[in-house]
Scaffold this motif. Structure first.
Motif, mmCIF file in Angstrom:
data_model
loop_
_atom_site.group_PDB
_atom_site.id
_atom_site.type_symbol
_atom_site.label_atom_id
_atom_site.label_comp_id
_atom_site.label_asym_id
_atom_site.label_seq_id
_atom_site.Cartn_x
_atom_site.Cartn_y
_atom_site.Cartn_z
ATOM 1 N N PRO A 90 0.425 -4.667 6.165
ATOM 2 C CA PRO A 90 0.383 -3.231 6.489
ATOM 3 C C PRO A 90 1.633 -2.462 6.064
ATOM 4 C CG PRO A 90 -0.521 -4.504 8.294
ATOM 5 C CD PRO A 90 0.024 -5.506 7.314
ATOM 6 N N GLY A 91 2.818 -3.011 6.335
ATOM 7 C CA GLY A 91 4.040 -2.313 5.951
ATOM 8 C C GLY A 91 4.184 -2.174 4.456
ATOM 9 N N PHE A 92 3.773 -3.190 3.735
ATOM 10 C CA PHE A 92 3.827 -3.157 2.269
ATOM 11 C C PHE A 92 2.861 -2.109 1.730
ATOM 12 C CE2 PHE A 92 3.133 -4.653 -2.049
ATOM 13 C CZ PHE A 92 4.367 -5.153 -2.436
ATOM 14 N N VAL A 93 1.664 -2.044 2.309
ATOM 15 C CA VAL A 93 0.670 -1.055 1.878
ATOM 16 C C VAL A 93 1.171 0.360 2.151
ATOM 17 C CG1 VAL A 93 -1.659 -0.180 2.277
ATOM 18 C CG2 VAL A 93 -1.267 -2.643 2.151
ATOM 19 N N THR A 94 1.809 0.559 3.313
ATOM 20 C CA THR A 94 2.359 1.881 3.634
ATOM 21 C C THR A 94 3.433 2.282 2.617
ATOM 22 O OG1 THR A 94 1.922 1.590 5.995
ATOM 23 C CG2 THR A 94 3.572 3.225 5.384
ATOM 24 N N ALA A 95 4.306 1.325 2.265
ATOM 25 C CA ALA A 95 5.351 1.604 1.276
ATOM 26 C C ALA A 95 4.748 1.887 -0.101
ATOM 27 C CB ALA A 95 6.317 0.419 1.193
ATOM 28 N N TRP A 96 3.673 1.176 -0.437
ATOM 29 C CA TRP A 96 2.964 1.446 -1.692
ATOM 30 C C TRP A 96 2.395 2.862 -1.694
ATOM 31 C CZ3 TRP A 96 1.772 -0.241 -6.531
ATOM 32 C CH2 TRP A 96 0.596 0.233 -7.109
ATOM 33 N N ASN A 97 1.810 3.270 -0.579
ATOM 34 C CA ASN A 97 1.268 4.629 -0.483
ATOM 35 C C ASN A 97 2.373 5.670 -0.630
ATOM 36 O OD1 ASN A 97 -1.309 3.639 -0.137
ATOM 37 N ND2 ASN A 97 -1.281 3.812 2.092
ATOM 38 N N ASP A 98 3.536 5.408 -0.034
ATOM 39 C CA ASP A 98 4.669 6.321 -0.203
ATOM 40 C C ASP A 98 5.115 6.378 -1.666
ATOM 41 O OD1 ASP A 98 4.648 6.847 2.504
ATOM 42 O OD2 ASP A 98 6.227 5.391 2.980
ATOM 43 N N THR A 99 5.038 5.238 -2.328
ATOM 44 C CA THR A 99 5.366 5.179 -3.752
ATOM 45 C C THR A 99 4.408 6.034 -4.568
ATOM 46 O OG1 THR A 99 6.417 3.000 -3.687
ATOM 47 C CG2 THR A 99 5.369 3.627 -5.750
ATOM 48 N N GLN A 100 3.119 5.955 -4.255
ATOM 49 C CA GLN A 100 2.131 6.762 -4.976
ATOM 50 C C GLN A 100 2.339 8.252 -4.712
ATOM 51 O OE1 GLN A 100 0.246 5.186 -7.206
ATOM 52 N NE2 GLN A 100 1.330 3.380 -6.430
ATOM 53 N N ARG A 101 2.687 8.581 -3.482
ATOM 54 C CA ARG A 101 2.911 9.996 -3.142
ATOM 55 C C ARG A 101 4.121 10.551 -3.903
ATOM 56 N NH1 ARG A 101 0.475 12.554 0.770
ATOM 57 N NH2 ARG A 101 -0.179 10.599 1.754
ATOM 58 N N GLN A 102 5.192 9.766 -3.947
ATOM 59 C CA GLN A 102 6.385 10.196 -4.678
ATOM 60 C C GLN A 102 6.098 10.301 -6.175
ATOM 61 O OE1 GLN A 102 9.132 11.289 -3.507
ATOM 62 N NE2 GLN A 102 10.425 11.359 -5.338
ATOM 63 N N SER A 103 5.332 9.354 -6.700
ATOM 64 C CA SER A 103 4.997 9.366 -8.122
ATOM 65 C C SER A 103 4.114 10.560 -8.462
ATOM 66 C CB SER A 103 4.281 8.060 -8.497
ATOM 67 O OG SER A 103 5.085 6.935 -8.183
ATOM 68 N N HIS A 104 3.212 10.906 -7.568
ATOM 69 C CA HIS A 104 2.347 12.069 -7.780
ATOM 70 C C HIS A 104 3.178 13.343 -7.879
ATOM 71 C CE1 HIS A 104 -0.634 15.216 -6.800
ATOM 72 N NE2 HIS A 104 -1.531 14.381 -7.300
ATOM 73 N N LYS A 105 4.212 13.451 -7.060
ATOM 74 C CA LYS A 105 5.099 14.625 -7.122
ATOM 75 C C LYS A 105 5.797 14.700 -8.478
ATOM 76 C CE LYS A 105 6.174 15.377 -2.206
ATOM 77 N NZ LYS A 105 5.152 14.521 -1.602
ATOM 78 N N PHE A 106 6.221 13.549 -8.999
ATOM 79 C CA PHE A 106 6.879 13.537 -10.303
ATOM 80 C C PHE A 106 5.928 13.986 -11.410
ATOM 81 C CE2 PHE A 106 10.294 10.111 -9.264
ATOM 82 C CZ PHE A 106 11.057 11.098 -8.665
ATOM 83 N N MET A 107 4.695 13.501 -11.365
ATOM 84 C CA MET A 107 3.760 13.767 -12.459
ATOM 85 C C MET A 107 3.130 15.150 -12.388
ATOM 86 S SD MET A 107 1.827 10.114 -13.076
ATOM 87 C CE MET A 107 1.395 9.824 -11.348
ATOM 88 N N LEU A 108 2.789 15.583 -11.179
ATOM 89 C CA LEU A 108 2.007 16.804 -11.040
ATOM 90 C C LEU A 108 2.691 17.883 -10.214
ATOM 91 C CD1 LEU A 108 -1.465 15.120 -10.486
ATOM 92 C CD2 LEU A 108 -0.683 16.291 -12.541
ATOM 93 N N GLY A 109 3.909 17.616 -9.787
ATOM 94 C CA GLY A 109 4.652 18.608 -9.018
ATOM 95 C C GLY A 109 5.455 19.531 -9.930
#
Length: 287
Positions: A90-109
């Protein structure tokens, strides 16, 4: 004339659906930040991807740290061991989701928020820092020294600038909304001009099945082509693109299955209503 207009708007329904369905999918699963995070989560739950992710994560994090050369192999081994052990937790999945959110900001923010690694222009990239911080915290518990978690750990997934592609993705919510309006109006007008509403419903259902089939063929043909043209700058980036594309194909396939089922229900209902109406008219004539 009415039948001709009904046919024209029926064709327009299919054309609008062919454009709107994939655009709506991109709008919900790529352009939207929460939708993108939800879309990407199953990737990290794939056991076949865990080893690739652990290797890419350990290589990137060690490159980003300022550890002495002698400590780097130890740090890499510790990060790799923790990443393999915790992958899917669970903690790893949460960190992965945070990674995707941060990456989305880089690409589309906002382009002004791009890190130095992406200074050449908007491109596809992933920031592994949130996932790296989680793994490093665990690894530090069993090391005689401390690994510092980097603020950013950006990996370029596709080195070519993708400004036009990313701009189109940002616009997909508008395109999808307009497409849905055209689709709805076309359906209403096709039914309004049809002489037999039941048959119009049946043909619209068959149009939905046709749309699902054509889009499925496009996906089956297009996905291998995308994978073959994958010119990622690293093995990890290539594996990541492959995982995203395969996940997208599965998600779109689910949408198309639902579209085909809905079209089948409409077609069967329309034909059944038409047969019932015909039988009722014959009974009235006989009496």
């Amino acid at each position: 004339m009415r039948s001709f207009l009904a046919f024209v708007f029926g064709v327009l329904v299919v054309v609008a659906a062919l454009v709107t369905v994939p655009t709506l999918w991109v709008s919900q699963h790529v352009a939207n930040e929460d939708g993108f995070v939800e879309f990407a989560e199953p990737i990290v739950r794939d056991h076949d991807f865990h080893g690739t992710l652990a290797n890419g994560l350990s290589d990137t994090l060690v490159e980003q740290t300022r550890l002495p050369s002698a400590a780097q192999p130890v740090a890499k081994a510790a990060i790799l061991r923790v990443a393999n052990r915790l992958a899917g937790e669970p903690g790893f999945v949460t960190a992965w989701n945070d990674t995707q959110r941060q990456s989305h900001k880089f690409m589309l923010g906002d382009a002004r928020d791009l890190p130095p690694e992406l200074a050449s222009g908007p491109t596809f990239a992933i920031d592994l820092a949130p996932l790296g911080a989680f793994v490093i915290d665990e690894a530090n518990e069993n090391l005689p020294f401390t690994i510092g978690a980097p603020d950013q750990a950006v990996i370029v997934v596709d080195g070519a600038p993708q400004e036009q592609t990313l701009d189109r993705i940002r616009q997909t919510p508008t395109y999808a909304r307009n497409g849905l309006i055209v689709l709805a109006v076309s359906v209403v007008l096709a039914l309004a001009f049809a002489r037999r509403k039941s048959m119009a419903i049946a043909w619209l259902g068959l149009g939905a099945i046709l749309t699902a089939g054509l889009l499925k063929v496009a996906a089956v043909v297009g996905v291998p082509e995308v994978l073959d043209r994958n010119t990622a700058p690293s093995p990890f980036a290539k594996a990541l693109i492959d995982a995203y594309v395969e996940r997208a194909n599965a998600s779109v396939g689910h949408w198309l299955l639902l579209l085909a089922i809905g079209g089948g229900v409409a077609a069967v209902t329309g034909f059944a209503l038409s047969l019932f109406s015909g039988a009722k008219r014959r009974a009235s004539t006989d009496s």
